[in-house]
Design an enzyme around this catalytic site. Structure first.
Site, PDB file in Angstrom:
ATOM      1  CG  HIS A  80      -1.966   1.054   1.195  1.00  0.00           C
ATOM      2  ND1 HIS A  80      -3.142   0.950   1.902  1.00  0.00           N
ATOM      3  CD2 HIS A  80      -2.038   2.254   0.558  1.00  0.00           C
ATOM      4  CE1 HIS A  80      -3.874   2.034   1.711  1.00  0.00           C
ATOM      5  NE2 HIS A  80      -3.213   2.848   0.901  1.00  0.00           N
ATOM      6  CG  HIS A  82      -0.961   6.634  -2.117  1.00  0.00           C
ATOM      7  ND1 HIS A  82      -2.124   6.487  -2.839  1.00  0.00           N
ATOM      8  CD2 HIS A  82      -1.219   6.164  -0.868  1.00  0.00           C
ATOM      9  CE1 HIS A  82      -3.056   5.954  -2.057  1.00  0.00           C
ATOM     10  NE2 HIS A  82      -2.537   5.752  -0.852  1.00  0.00           N
ATOM     11  CG  HIS A 252      -5.908   2.895   5.394  1.00  0.00           C
ATOM     12  ND1 HIS A 252      -7.277   2.801   5.421  1.00  0.00           N
ATOM     13  CD2 HIS A 252      -5.616   3.526   4.230  1.00  0.00           C
ATOM     14  CE1 HIS A 252      -7.795   3.342   4.347  1.00  0.00           C
ATOM     15  NE2 HIS A 252      -6.798   3.786   3.601  1.00  0.00           N
ATOM     16  CG  ASP A 325      -2.114   5.145   3.358  1.00  0.00           C
ATOM     17  OD1 ASP A 325      -2.036   5.298   2.117  1.00  0.00           O
ATOM     18  OD2 ASP A 325      -2.995   5.677   4.049  1.00  0.00           O
ATOM     19  CG  PHE A 343      -6.832  13.468   4.789  1.00  0.00           C
ATOM     20  CD1 PHE A 343      -6.975  13.438   6.169  1.00  0.00           C
ATOM     21  CD2 PHE A 343      -7.877  13.970   4.020  1.00  0.00           C
ATOM     22  CE1 PHE A 343      -8.138  13.899   6.774  1.00  0.00           C
ATOM     23  CE2 PHE A 343      -9.046  14.436   4.616  1.00  0.00           C
ATOM     24  CZ  PHE A 343      -9.171  14.404   5.998  1.00  0.00           C
ATOM     25  N   GLY A 344      -2.443  12.553   4.636  1.00  0.00           N
ATOM     26  CA  GLY A 344      -1.386  11.603   4.296  1.00  0.00           C
ATOM     27  C   GLY A 344      -0.008  11.996   4.767  1.00  0.00           C
TER      28      GLY A 344
END
Length: 459
Positions: A80, A82, A252, A325, A343-344
């Site tokens: 997971h 990005h 998550h 994530d 977010f993140g």
């Protein structure tokens, strides 16, 4: 213990660490893991596979990697991440994301489809795979979107996406809010035999929330995101998976009720797996003391009660694996403040240290369980023949010094994103070497770090 190690292919020295040597020959030759005790040794062929696991291997080698006191594990796998490319290269690229993976000890990563354009076609899956092949030795296995454009309406071509190289389908970054579409997706996924990775968030219920709902959010003046935002979709997707026979993986997880529902589903024999991130088993909402968007993630940091349940689930195996994530953002985006920032947070370069510091050192997980949660089980979830160092398997290896203490410095990150709440945190556990198909792609010798990029032919 030896039988368990051989069975899983997880090689490490644990509490009985002893002087050890990894001998590494150059391209086309051999890698030899050798321990000076009657445990195991491994010989692997770069670019190919593990050739031999035995107690006695005496092959000569050209260069030596000293792994004294280290954990030597199958290459870590993060299912997971990005990587933002295409469309958001100011945040991250496949190349910089792969460099962050190498520095973090990960030999295989799975980027999510919420790019621009979305990874929703065979052409886009092939783009990711071809770009990865061009710029890195890290294994990059894309996850395709469930619906076209992630619009939540029309299903993508799961069968051809899988054939093109997608290892799962997901709408990550959002949920498929239409239950009818979600059921159709799971039914098709079951027919094609591809896992569904569920981002569980009722967007209507989440509304304008930016952190966990409760007294602390009210004190800070922020709109909250209640646990039910996640729990409602977890419950729905478990029921739909039961109805369709789909392989469901819950991304998550952050709430205590999510853990309970997963446990109940597993007791019924359902084919369901789940992940937790290092930030969700390390931090609570109380870590947010000011308007610092480096603490803004989705799902949000929860209460101590939630965190304790997540750790309990990870220890018992109800939660199957650890995933980062990894969500890098440009510095200026996170400087907008808690309400307006995206977010993140980044995660690839802090995951190992947080896992060792918060779980292994505290007796929650053994080193073998760490290898299972970060390599062996993730490989099983996406159906790839990795996560082990047994003969005939991929020569992907991660070497970690579990006792090395240091302070996390986001300025040293290989990722474009430096957005982390862990900057300045003292931790234990440093990646020493990352080896992919027998080739060293990252090394850290006494603080001297080297990331070896793939040679790109000049035109």
């Amino acid at each position: 213990l030896i039988d368990k190690l051989l069975d899983k292919g997880c090689i490490f020295f644990g509490t009985q660490r002893v002087p050890s040597i990894i001998r590494l020959e150059k391209y086309g030759e051999s890698v030899l893991l050798k321990q000076k005790n009657p445990f195991m040794k491994i010989r692997v062929i770069p670019g190919e596979y593990s050739e031999k696991v035995a107690k006695d291997i005496d092959d000569a080698s050209d260069s030596i990697i000293d792994a004294k006191g280290c954990f030597v594990m199958p290459g870590l796998i993060d299912i997971h991440v990005h990587f933002r490319e295409p469309g958001f290269e100011h945040k991250e690229t496949i190349r910089t994301g792969a460099r962050a993976a190498a520095r973090g000890g990960f030999t295989t990563v799975c980027p999510m489809p919420n790019t621009k354009p979305v990874i929703d076609s065979v052409e886009m899956v092939e783009y990711i795979r071809n770009k990865a092949e061009e710029v890195t030795d890290i294994n990059i296995l894309p996850i395709a979107s469930i619906t076209a454009g992630q619009d939540g309406e029309y299903l993508t071509d799961f069968e051809n996406l899988k054939e093109a190289g997608a290892v799962a389908v997901s709408e990550d970054g959002r949920s498929v809010m239409n239950a009818r579409v979600a059921r159709q997706a799971m039914r098709l996924a079951a027919e094609v035999d591809i896992p569904v990775f569920a981002h569980c968030e009722d967007k209507n219920l989440a509304a304008r929330g930016v952190m966990n709902a409760g007294n602390h959010a009210r004190e800070l003046g922020f709109y909250g995101i209640m646990n039910a935002v996640e729990d409602i979709i977890v419950a729905r997707d478990i029921l739909l998976a039961k109805n369709t026979g789909a392989k469901l993986h819950l991304c998550h997880c952050s709430t205590e009720d999510s853990v309970r529902m997963i446990a109940d589903a597993k007791k019924e024999g359902m084919d369901i797996t789940a992940e937790v991130t290092p930030h969700h088993f390390t931090l609570t909402e109380d870590a947010i003391t000011e308007d610092d968007a480096n603490y803004k993630m989705n799902p949000p940091l929860r209460t101590r009660k939630d965190v304790d349940k997540l750790i309990e689930g990870l220890k018992s195996g109800v939660i199957d694996c650890i995933a980062t994530d990894h969500a890098p953002h440009h510095k200026t985006e996170k400087e907008r403040g808690f309400v307006d920032a995206p977010f993140g947070i980044t995660g690839l370069e802090t995951s190992v240290a947080l896992t060792i510091t918060e779980l292994v050192k505290k007796g929650v997980l053994t080193p073998l369980q760490m290898a299972e949660r970060m390599s062996y089980t993730p490989a099983k979830i996406i159906g790839i023949d990795k996560g082990t160092l047994l003969p005939g398997k991929a020569a992907d290896i991660t070497i970690i010094d579990p006792d090395k203490e240091y302070v996390i410095d986001s300025n040293t990150f290989a990722s474009k994103g430096h957005n982390t709440p862990f900057d300045g945190k003292k931790v234990s556990g440093q990646v020493r070497y990352t080896i992919v198909s027998g080739k060293v792609v990252y090394s850290n010798n006494n603080g001297t770090e080297v990331i070896i990029d793939k040679d790109v032919p000049k035109l």
